[in-house]
Design an enzyme around this catalytic site. Structure first.
Site, PDB file in Angstrom:
ATOM      1  N   VAL A  97      59.843  79.643 -68.660  1.00 51.20           N
ATOM      2  CA  VAL A  97      58.812  80.216 -67.851  1.00 51.20           C
ATOM      3  C   VAL A  97      57.379  80.261 -68.546  1.00 51.20           C
ATOM      4  O   VAL A  97      57.237  80.949 -69.167  1.00 51.20           O
ATOM      5  CB  VAL A  97      59.245  81.511 -67.096  1.00 51.20           C
ATOM      6  CG1 VAL A  97      58.311  81.907 -66.189  1.00 51.20           C
ATOM      7  CG2 VAL A  97      60.682  81.329 -66.599  1.00 51.20           C
ATOM      8  N   GLY A  98      56.639  79.345 -68.444  1.00 50.54           N
ATOM      9  CA  GLY A  98      55.424  79.148 -68.673  1.00 50.54           C
ATOM     10  C   GLY A  98      54.473  79.928 -67.706  1.00 50.54           C
ATOM     11  O   GLY A  98      54.704  80.193 -66.816  1.00 50.54           O
ATOM     12  N   ILE A 123      57.765  75.900 -64.442  1.00 52.99           N
ATOM     13  CA  ILE A 123      58.980  76.380 -65.015  1.00 52.99           C
ATOM     14  C   ILE A 123      59.629  75.254 -65.486  1.00 52.99           C
ATOM     15  O   ILE A 123      59.713  74.310 -64.785  1.00 52.99           O
ATOM     16  CB  ILE A 123      59.598  77.301 -64.032  1.00 52.99           C
ATOM     17  CG1 ILE A 123      58.862  78.792 -63.823  1.00 52.99           C
ATOM     18  CG2 ILE A 123      61.228  77.540 -64.386  1.00 52.99           C
ATOM     19  CD1 ILE A 123      59.451  79.274 -62.644  1.00 52.99           C
ATOM     20  N   LYS A 124      60.218  75.361 -66.816  1.00 53.74           N
ATOM     21  CA  LYS A 124      61.046  73.802 -67.133  1.00 53.74           C
ATOM     22  C   LYS A 124      62.446  74.532 -67.399  1.00 53.74           C
ATOM     23  O   LYS A 124      62.524  75.635 -67.982  1.00 53.74           O
ATOM     24  CB  LYS A 124      60.273  73.424 -68.335  1.00 53.74           C
ATOM     25  CG  LYS A 124      59.181  72.407 -68.376  1.00 53.74           C
ATOM     26  CD  LYS A 124      57.680  73.412 -67.933  1.00 53.74           C
ATOM     27  CE  LYS A 124      57.327  74.139 -69.219  1.00 53.74           C
ATOM     28  NZ  LYS A 124      56.151  75.115 -68.998  1.00 53.74           N
ATOM     29  N   TYR A 134      53.458  88.343 -88.611  1.00 56.45           N
ATOM     30  CA  TYR A 134      52.406  88.467 -87.466  1.00 56.45           C
ATOM     31  C   TYR A 134      52.061  90.089 -87.454  1.00 56.45           C
ATOM     32  O   TYR A 134      53.028  90.744 -87.455  1.00 56.45           O
ATOM     33  CB  TYR A 134      52.866  88.160 -86.122  1.00 56.45           C
ATOM     34  CG  TYR A 134      52.088  87.683 -85.015  1.00 56.45           C
ATOM     35  CD1 TYR A 134      50.978  86.479 -85.365  1.00 56.45           C
ATOM     36  CD2 TYR A 134      51.946  88.214 -83.806  1.00 56.45           C
ATOM     37  CE1 TYR A 134      50.003  86.095 -84.492  1.00 56.45           C
ATOM     38  CE2 TYR A 134      51.075  87.844 -82.709  1.00 56.45           C
ATOM     39  CZ  TYR A 134      50.038  86.781 -83.221  1.00 56.45           C
ATOM     40  OH  TYR A 134      49.261  86.034 -82.104  1.00 56.45           O
ATOM     41  N   GLY A 165      53.822  85.966 -78.286  1.00 52.45           N
ATOM     42  CA  GLY A 165      54.565  85.236 -77.128  1.00 52.45           C
ATOM     43  C   GLY A 165      56.076  84.976 -77.597  1.00 52.45           C
ATOM     44  O   GLY A 165      56.124  84.323 -78.573  1.00 52.45           O
ATOM     45  N   ILE A 166      56.838  85.356 -76.623  1.00 53.76           N
ATOM     46  CA  ILE A 166      58.325  84.745 -76.858  1.00 53.76           C
ATOM     47  C   ILE A 166      58.582  83.255 -76.979  1.00 53.76           C
ATOM     48  O   ILE A 166      59.317  82.687 -77.753  1.00 53.76           O
ATOM     49  CB  ILE A 166      59.154  85.349 -75.495  1.00 53.76           C
ATOM     50  CG1 ILE A 166      59.504  86.787 -75.724  1.00 53.76           C
ATOM     51  CG2 ILE A 166      60.501  84.537 -75.486  1.00 53.76           C
ATOM     52  CD1 ILE A 166      60.185  87.247 -76.952  1.00 53.76           C
ATOM     53  N   ASP A 167      57.482  82.430 -76.168  1.00 53.16           N
ATOM     54  CA  ASP A 167      57.589  80.993 -76.184  1.00 53.16           C
ATOM     55  C   ASP A 167      57.293  80.654 -77.690  1.00 53.16           C
ATOM     56  O   ASP A 167      57.752  79.716 -78.261  1.00 53.16           O
ATOM     57  CB  ASP A 167      56.750  80.399 -75.427  1.00 53.16           C
ATOM     58  CG  ASP A 167      55.306  80.619 -75.402  1.00 53.16           C
ATOM     59  OD1 ASP A 167      54.885  81.990 -75.793  1.00 53.16           O
ATOM     60  OD2 ASP A 167      54.224  80.238 -74.745  1.00 53.16           O
ATOM     61  N   ARG A 168      56.188  81.299 -78.447  1.00 54.73           N
ATOM     62  CA  ARG A 168      55.716  80.684 -79.716  1.00 54.73           C
ATOM     63  C   ARG A 168      56.999  81.361 -80.533  1.00 54.73           C
ATOM     64  O   ARG A 168      57.261  80.745 -81.750  1.00 54.73           O
ATOM     65  CB  ARG A 168      54.712  81.738 -80.081  1.00 54.73           C
ATOM     66  CG  ARG A 168      53.370  81.368 -79.085  1.00 54.73           C
ATOM     67  CD  ARG A 168      52.246  82.124 -79.425  1.00 54.73           C
ATOM     68  NE  ARG A 168      51.491  81.651 -80.679  1.00 54.73           N
ATOM     69  CZ  ARG A 168      50.560  82.285 -81.240  1.00 54.73           C
ATOM     70  NH1 ARG A 168      50.018  83.445 -80.735  1.00 54.73           N
ATOM     71  NH2 ARG A 168      49.959  81.938 -82.765  1.00 54.73           N
TER      72      ARG A 168
END
Ligand SMILES: Nc1ncnc2c1ncn2[C@@H]1O[C@H](COP(=O)(O)OP(=O)(O)O)[C@@H](O)[C@H]1O
Ligand SMILES: CC(C)(COP(=O)(O)O)[C@@H](O)C(=O)NCCC(=O)O
Ligand SMILES: [K+]
Length: 291
Positions: free
Chosen positions: A54-55, A59-60, A134, A141-144
């Site tokens: 979920v960006g 959503i992909k 970090y 970000g969880i995506d990162r």
């Protein structure tokens, strides 16, 4: 009863070889149960895994059978539940739904499916294959984190730079000794077009277009040159800056604008738009093997 006398899956055979018997169960019950549990979860992994990213724009999703991506889809936020519904109808054997969410989604929108499929939200407290340097790990970000995990697992023992050209462009660097160092966040391609329109009185909102010119000779061409050439120069410049600090690293270019941008860059970089979804699948498999 002796472990030697029952048929053991190979993953547990070491217990038998080590002479494990009913006494070891009594002495080391937790370790053995943990091993059995992880084996059973590993077996379950042979089933299908549904991953969802979920960006902030889209959503992909993708369905994986082990490491193979067998179907992918994308959806607008308001159509997400219908999209999941139809994927579950098509793949009723899907065992786990793994979600990386940096958008505005309520967990309950996914939990509504929890009677049909096991739901996992990737979180900061999961097990990741890198050391996180970090300074604010809880706001990363969880995506990162998922991208960094995917790059660490897929490209071992080398420096890695991941560029994700989505709503934002994110740069993430993981050193060859598997330390996540951080990177950068800048506005993405569409966001740049939108900002020029939203924060000025007279600039139009344009759809992205690849300029074959540098000097824009009209308002529209000036915007295209500023946004597209500007972002391409930014990416080239970031890569050069990393090259001056680290002699060797691999570059992964992903995100909704990866293919569009790849042809504008100085370095030949192949875009892999599915890298986040593939990394979600790998991160989940890594987590259940290592928890
Ligand atoms: N159908 C689309 N809707 C919105 N953006 C799109 C679409 N197709 C391509 N894009 C591009 O994809 C980018 C968003 O990428 P994506 O990786 O989906 O972002 P996020 O992960 O942040 O949601 C936008 O900058 C836009 O230029
Ligand atoms: C930077 C992001 C907004 C990128 O989101 P995306 O472009 O993938 O939609 C996301 O990774 C995020 O919310 N990060 C939190 C801040 C940080 O990573 O430090
Ligand atoms: K991004």
């Amino acid at each position: 009863m002796d472990f030697q006398s029952i048929a053991l899956p190979s993953e547990l055979r070491y217990l038998a070889n080590a002479g494990a018997n009913i006494e070891s169960f009594l002495i080391y019950p937790k370790q053995i149960l943990k091993k059995i549990n992880s084996y059973l979860r590993g077996v379950k992994l042979n089933n299908m895994i549904l991953t969802i990213d979920v960006g902030n724009t889209r959503i992909k999703g993708a369905v994986f059978e082990n490491d193979t991506l067998i179907e992918q889809f994308h959806t607008e936020p308001r159509a997400m539940q219908n999209a999941i519904e139809s994927i579950l109808l098509k793949y009723p054997n899907a065992s786990d739904l793994v979600v990386a969410n940096v958008g505005n989604f309520d967990k309950n929108d996914f939990l509504a499916f929890s009677n049909r499929i096991a739901i996992h939200f990737v979180s900061h407290s999961d097990t990741f294959p890198f050391l996180n340097a970090y300074a604010t790990p809880n706001t990363l970000g969880i995506d990162r984190m998922v991208l960094a995990a995917g790059a660490t697992l897929r490209y071992p023992n080398q420096n890695r730079l991941i560029i994700d050209a989505g709503t934002c462009v994110t740069y993430d660097f993981i050193s060859q000794d598997d330390v996540y160092l951080g990177g950068a966040i800048s506005p993405g391609l569409r966001l740049r077009y939108q900002s020029l329109h939203n924060f000025t009185a007279s600039l139009p909102l344009l759809d992205s277009e690849c300029p074959d010119y540098f000097i824009g000779n009209s308002t529209a061409n000036s915007i295209h040159s500023g946004v597209v050439n500007g972002l391409a120069h930014e990416i080239d410049g970031f890569i050069e800056e990393y090259q001056s600090r680290y002699p060797n690293f691999i570059i992964i270019l992903t995100g909704g604008d990866a293919e569009f941008l790849a042809k504008r860059l100085k370095n030949t970089i192949f875009a892999n738009s599915n890298f986040l979804l593939e990394s979600l699948n790998q991160t989940f498999q890594y987590k259940i093997k290592n928890d």
